[in-house]
Write a protein that holds these residues in place. Structure first.
Motif, PDB file in Angstrom:
ATOM      1  N   VAL A 296       0.814  -1.325   0.076  1.00 38.85           N
ATOM      2  CA  VAL A 296       0.134  -0.036   0.001  1.00 38.85           C
ATOM      3  C   VAL A 296       0.866   1.144   0.310  1.00 38.85           C
ATOM      4  O   VAL A 296       2.086   1.290   0.496  1.00 38.85           O
ATOM      5  N   TRP A 297       0.329   2.178  -0.853  1.00 39.61           N
ATOM      6  CA  TRP A 297       0.986   3.675  -0.888  1.00 39.61           C
ATOM      7  C   TRP A 297      -0.398   4.561  -0.392  1.00 39.61           C
ATOM      8  O   TRP A 297      -1.126   4.663  -0.980  1.00 39.61           O
ATOM      9  N   GLU A 298      -0.096   5.212   0.985  1.00 45.47           N
ATOM     10  CA  GLU A 298      -1.323   5.602   1.464  1.00 45.47           C
ATOM     11  C   GLU A 298      -1.252   7.172   1.139  1.00 45.47           C
ATOM     12  O   GLU A 298      -0.181   7.878   1.435  1.00 45.47           O
ATOM     13  N   ARG A 299      -2.297   7.657   0.760  1.00 45.93           N
ATOM     14  CA  ARG A 299      -2.361   9.387   0.416  1.00 45.93           C
ATOM     15  C   ARG A 299      -1.942  10.095   1.829  1.00 45.93           C
ATOM     16  O   ARG A 299      -2.888   9.997   2.976  1.00 45.93           O
ATOM     17  N   GLY A 300      -1.092  10.616   1.751  1.00 49.95           N
ATOM     18  CA  GLY A 300      -0.581  11.575   2.892  1.00 49.95           C
ATOM     19  C   GLY A 300       0.334  10.732   4.004  1.00 49.95           C
ATOM     20  O   GLY A 300       0.855  11.360   4.740  1.00 49.95           O
ATOM     21  N   ALA A 301       0.620   9.520   3.754  1.00 51.88           N
ATOM     22  CA  ALA A 301       1.437   8.934   4.682  1.00 51.88           C
ATOM     23  C   ALA A 301       2.451   8.162   3.915  1.00 51.88           C
ATOM     24  O   ALA A 301       3.606   7.624   4.588  1.00 51.88           O
ATOM     25  N   GLY A 302       2.229   7.784   2.807  1.00 50.92           N
ATOM     26  CA  GLY A 302       3.412   7.219   1.697  1.00 50.92           C
ATOM     27  C   GLY A 302       3.288   5.670   2.165  1.00 50.92           C
ATOM     28  O   GLY A 302       2.199   5.015   2.513  1.00 50.92           O
ATOM     29  N   ARG A 303       4.302   4.722   1.873  1.00 48.06           N
ATOM     30  CA  ARG A 303       4.226   3.401   2.361  1.00 48.06           C
ATOM     31  C   ARG A 303       4.108   3.139   3.903  1.00 48.06           C
ATOM     32  O   ARG A 303       4.590   3.737   4.830  1.00 48.06           O
ATOM     33  N   THR A 304       3.111   2.376   4.038  1.00 46.67           N
ATOM     34  CA  THR A 304       3.146   1.980   5.409  1.00 46.67           C
ATOM     35  C   THR A 304       2.857   0.474   5.652  1.00 46.67           C
ATOM     36  O   THR A 304       2.667  -0.173   4.642  1.00 46.67           O
ATOM     37  N   MET A 305       2.854  -0.293   6.804  1.00 41.87           N
ATOM     38  CA  MET A 305       3.012  -1.408   6.914  1.00 41.87           C
ATOM     39  C   MET A 305       1.600  -2.247   6.770  1.00 41.87           C
ATOM     40  O   MET A 305       1.415  -3.372   6.746  1.00 41.87           O
ATOM     41  N   ALA A 306       0.704  -1.416   6.855  1.00 40.49           N
ATOM     42  CA  ALA A 306      -0.662  -1.728   6.817  1.00 40.49           C
ATOM     43  C   ALA A 306      -1.656  -0.786   6.410  1.00 40.49           C
ATOM     44  O   ALA A 306      -1.559   0.285   6.626  1.00 40.49           O
ATOM     45  N   CYS A 307      -3.002  -1.150   6.103  1.00 35.96           N
ATOM     46  CA  CYS A 307      -3.912  -0.114   5.799  1.00 35.96           C
ATOM     47  C   CYS A 307      -5.063  -0.811   5.849  1.00 35.96           C
ATOM     48  O   CYS A 307      -5.431  -1.748   4.836  1.00 35.96           O
ATOM     49  N   GLY A 308      -5.962  -0.606   6.688  1.00 31.99           N
ATOM     50  CA  GLY A 308      -7.257  -1.393   6.828  1.00 31.99           C
ATOM     51  C   GLY A 308      -8.442  -1.178   6.021  1.00 31.99           C
ATOM     52  O   GLY A 308      -9.088  -1.959   5.263  1.00 31.99           O
ATOM     53  N   THR A 309      -8.395   0.303   5.422  1.00 31.20           N
ATOM     54  CA  THR A 309      -9.498   0.638   4.576  1.00 31.20           C
ATOM     55  C   THR A 309      -8.964   0.036   3.070  1.00 31.20           C
ATOM     56  O   THR A 309      -9.847  -0.256   2.387  1.00 31.20           O
ATOM     57  N   GLY A 310      -7.658   0.030   2.923  1.00 24.31           N
ATOM     58  CA  GLY A 310      -7.090  -0.527   1.820  1.00 24.31           C
ATOM     59  C   GLY A 310      -7.189  -2.004   1.641  1.00 24.31           C
ATOM     60  O   GLY A 310      -7.758  -2.765   0.549  1.00 24.31           O
ATOM     61  N   ALA A 311      -7.128  -2.956   2.916  1.00 24.69           N
ATOM     62  CA  ALA A 311      -7.440  -4.158   2.947  1.00 24.69           C
ATOM     63  C   ALA A 311      -9.020  -4.303   2.348  1.00 24.69           C
ATOM     64  O   ALA A 311      -9.461  -5.389   1.645  1.00 24.69           O
ATOM     65  N   CYS A 312      -9.850  -3.684   2.918  1.00 22.93           N
ATOM     66  CA  CYS A 312     -11.452  -3.875   2.548  1.00 22.93           C
ATOM     67  C   CYS A 312     -11.652  -3.379   1.127  1.00 22.93           C
ATOM     68  O   CYS A 312     -12.216  -4.271   0.395  1.00 22.93           O
ATOM     69  N   ALA A 313     -11.105  -2.542   0.572  1.00 23.02           N
ATOM     70  CA  ALA A 313     -11.181  -2.110  -0.620  1.00 23.02           C
ATOM     71  C   ALA A 313     -10.714  -3.175  -1.641  1.00 23.02           C
ATOM     72  O   ALA A 313     -11.425  -3.548  -2.828  1.00 23.02           O
ATOM     73  N   SER A 314      -9.635  -3.829  -1.356  1.00 22.01           N
ATOM     74  CA  SER A 314      -9.029  -4.690  -2.152  1.00 22.01           C
ATOM     75  C   SER A 314      -9.659  -5.848  -2.373  1.00 22.01           C
ATOM     76  O   SER A 314      -9.896  -6.673  -3.200  1.00 22.01           O
ATOM     77  N   VAL A 315     -10.508  -6.359  -1.260  1.00 21.41           N
ATOM     78  CA  VAL A 315     -11.283  -7.677  -1.270  1.00 21.41           C
ATOM     79  C   VAL A 315     -12.642  -7.176  -2.018  1.00 21.41           C
ATOM     80  O   VAL A 315     -13.028  -8.007  -2.819  1.00 21.41           O
ATOM     81  N   VAL A 316     -13.125  -6.181  -1.699  1.00 21.15           N
ATOM     82  CA  VAL A 316     -14.167  -5.709  -2.683  1.00 21.15           C
ATOM     83  C   VAL A 316     -13.811  -5.488  -4.085  1.00 21.15           C
ATOM     84  O   VAL A 316     -14.679  -6.247  -5.109  1.00 21.15           O
ATOM     85  N   ALA A 317     -12.750  -5.106  -4.434  1.00 18.90           N
ATOM     86  CA  ALA A 317     -12.453  -5.091  -5.850  1.00 18.90           C
ATOM     87  C   ALA A 317     -11.921  -6.287  -6.586  1.00 18.90           C
ATOM     88  O   ALA A 317     -12.266  -6.655  -7.535  1.00 18.90           O
ATOM     89  N   ALA A 318     -11.601  -7.243  -5.593  1.00 19.49           N
ATOM     90  CA  ALA A 318     -11.145  -8.729  -6.045  1.00 19.49           C
ATOM     91  C   ALA A 318     -12.377  -9.425  -6.328  1.00 19.49           C
ATOM     92  O   ALA A 318     -12.589 -10.110  -7.325  1.00 19.49           O
ATOM     93  N   ILE A 319     -13.358  -9.133  -5.665  1.00 13.84           N
ATOM     94  CA  ILE A 319     -14.824  -9.980  -5.704  1.00 13.84           C
ATOM     95  C   ILE A 319     -15.328  -9.300  -7.002  1.00 13.84           C
ATOM     96  O   ILE A 319     -15.984  -9.976  -7.744  1.00 13.84           O
TER      97      ILE A 319
END
Length: 408
Positions: free
Chosen positions: A328-351
């Motif tokens: 993940v590359w977070e808006r305003g934070a850069g590379r982070t070790m995790a992103c909860g909303t990003g994980a949710c969005a990725s599962v929705v996108a994969a489905i």
């Protein structure tokens, strides 16, 4: 300039994660708690002070009644208490302003606090504030490390919920796996009301609400390409690799040895979980190449012209029918070790893109066999997209790091 004192390491930070950083300021290295004895000197960034005052002896205590008394006296002296939490290495400075009238924190001060060399060090600051409506327990305001204000942060909300439970328990054994009593917190965020629950195993399950797929609400100027339920969604839309007016550079493509197929294209599935996400699916070699080049690639996607409010970007490798691997590359934070909303969005996108099968009748049962496991650099999150109410549920850990005080 930020000054620090009274850093309260916990007697409950596991010994395997204890670290001491003498002479380097008060820093957090993600999961490392700050622990030392009273003779240890830490250099705090005190501007234009005498050399005697520059060498600050951090008064350390494992007696939380002492910490509470120090908090009361600190308020009168202008010192502000903070608590450091992390969720899979995504770390936050929590400032509880629900009942204590601390001075308001501005964006430049938040940036200095998040500085890992001259401040506390964090991916963001979260302020707990009184609720503005009767149907919420309290509200939060989130500031990223660059001073921008996101609508929502999934890992941050888990940290807030665990903090509230730990606070009620007097911070006894806060970094141990403490069972939750099932209480659900109603928290106002920039993305609406979010409801986290601390589970019996100590993890936090968050009802993230409905995913947003309408491109106008994400927002993105990309055109909807296919139906996802009753909504036309942006699925595998081609991203222009040409020079971007804001980024000023072209999107590079992987070398031929990484992606041998002719005509590599960046394709995006756009989802909002209250904040915008650009989800890009790649193969394993391309995933490794992105990992090695994320610091140069990330800003180009974050600032791409098709996302008028900038975007978070997730690069996803599909590892199995219920398993994703994510950078993940977070808006305003850069590379982070995790992103909860990003994980949710990725599962929705994969489905919705057909890469993993839909999940069955589910609400928030975190033991369901069809939950999707998202592997992040900081650890794993379990994500469920309920076919019953269409809400997305995220389950993962949140851990106490340390407490301290600063004056701005």
């Amino acid at each position: 300039m930020i000054s620090f004192r009274h850093v309260y390491p916990s007697c409950f930070v596991p010994s395997s994660t204890r670290r001491v950083y003498p002479g380097r300021g008060v820093h957090s290295r993600h999961r490392c708690g700050l622990v030392a004895d009273e003779s240890c000197l830490f250099r705090a960034p005190l501007h234009k002070r005498s050399s005697r005052k520059r060498a600050v002896s951090m008064k350390l205590t494992e007696n939380w009644s002492d910490a509470a008394r120090a908090m009361e006296s600190s308020q009168a002296q202008g010192w502000m208490l903070f608590t450091k939490y992390e969720g899979l290495g995504n770390d936050f400075i929590l400032i509880d302003q629900r009942q204590t009238p601390w001075r308001a924190l501005n964006t430049s001060q938040a940036v200095r606090l998040c500085d890992r060399h001259r401040g506390v060090g964090a991916d963001g600051v979260i302020m707990l504030l009184p609720a503005t409506s009767a149907d919420a327990d309290f509200s939060v305001r989130i500031l990223n490390a660059d001073g921008s204000e996101p609508e929502m942060c999934g890992n941050g909300i888990r940290c807030v919920a665990k903090y509230v439970v730990d606070q009620k328990n007097g911070f006894r054994d806060a970094s141990a796996t403490r069972a939750g009593n099932g209480e659900i917190f109603r928290i106002e965020t920039g993305a609406g009301r979010i409801q986290p629950q601390v589970l019996p195993d100590g993890r936090v399950c968050v009802d993230m609400g409905l995913p947003i797929l309408d491109p106008r609400q994400i927002p993105t100027t990309l055109s909807a390409s296919q139906h996802a339920g009753d909504v036309r969604a942006v699925v595998d839309a081609l991203l222009d690799v040409g020079s971007d007016a804001r980024a000023g550079k072209r999107l590079p493509t992987p070398p031929a040895e990484v992606s041998p197929a002719a005509g590599f294209e960046w394709r995006c599935t756009a989802v909002s979980m209250g904040n915008p996400h650009c989800v890009i699916f790649v193969n394993k070699p391309t995933f490794a190449w992105i990992d090695a080049n994320l610091e140069s690639l990330g800003p180009l996607f974050e600032n791409h012209a098709v996302f008028p409010r900038r975007t978070n970007t997730e690069f996803i490798e599909v590892c199995g029918p219920r398993e994703l691997r994510m950078l993940v590359w977070e808006r305003g934070a850069g590379r982070t070790m995790a992103c909860g909303t990003g994980a949710c969005a990725s599962v929705v996108a994969a489905i919705i893109s057909g890469r993993i099968p839909p999940q069955h009748e589910k609400t928030s049962d975190t033991t369901a066999a069809d939950n999707c496991i998202v592997h992040l650099p900081g650890g794993d999150l379990e994500i469920s997209w309920s076919s019953a109410n269409q809400h997305v549920y995220m389950t993962g850990p949140a851990k106490f790091v340390y407490r301290g005080e600063f004056v701005l």
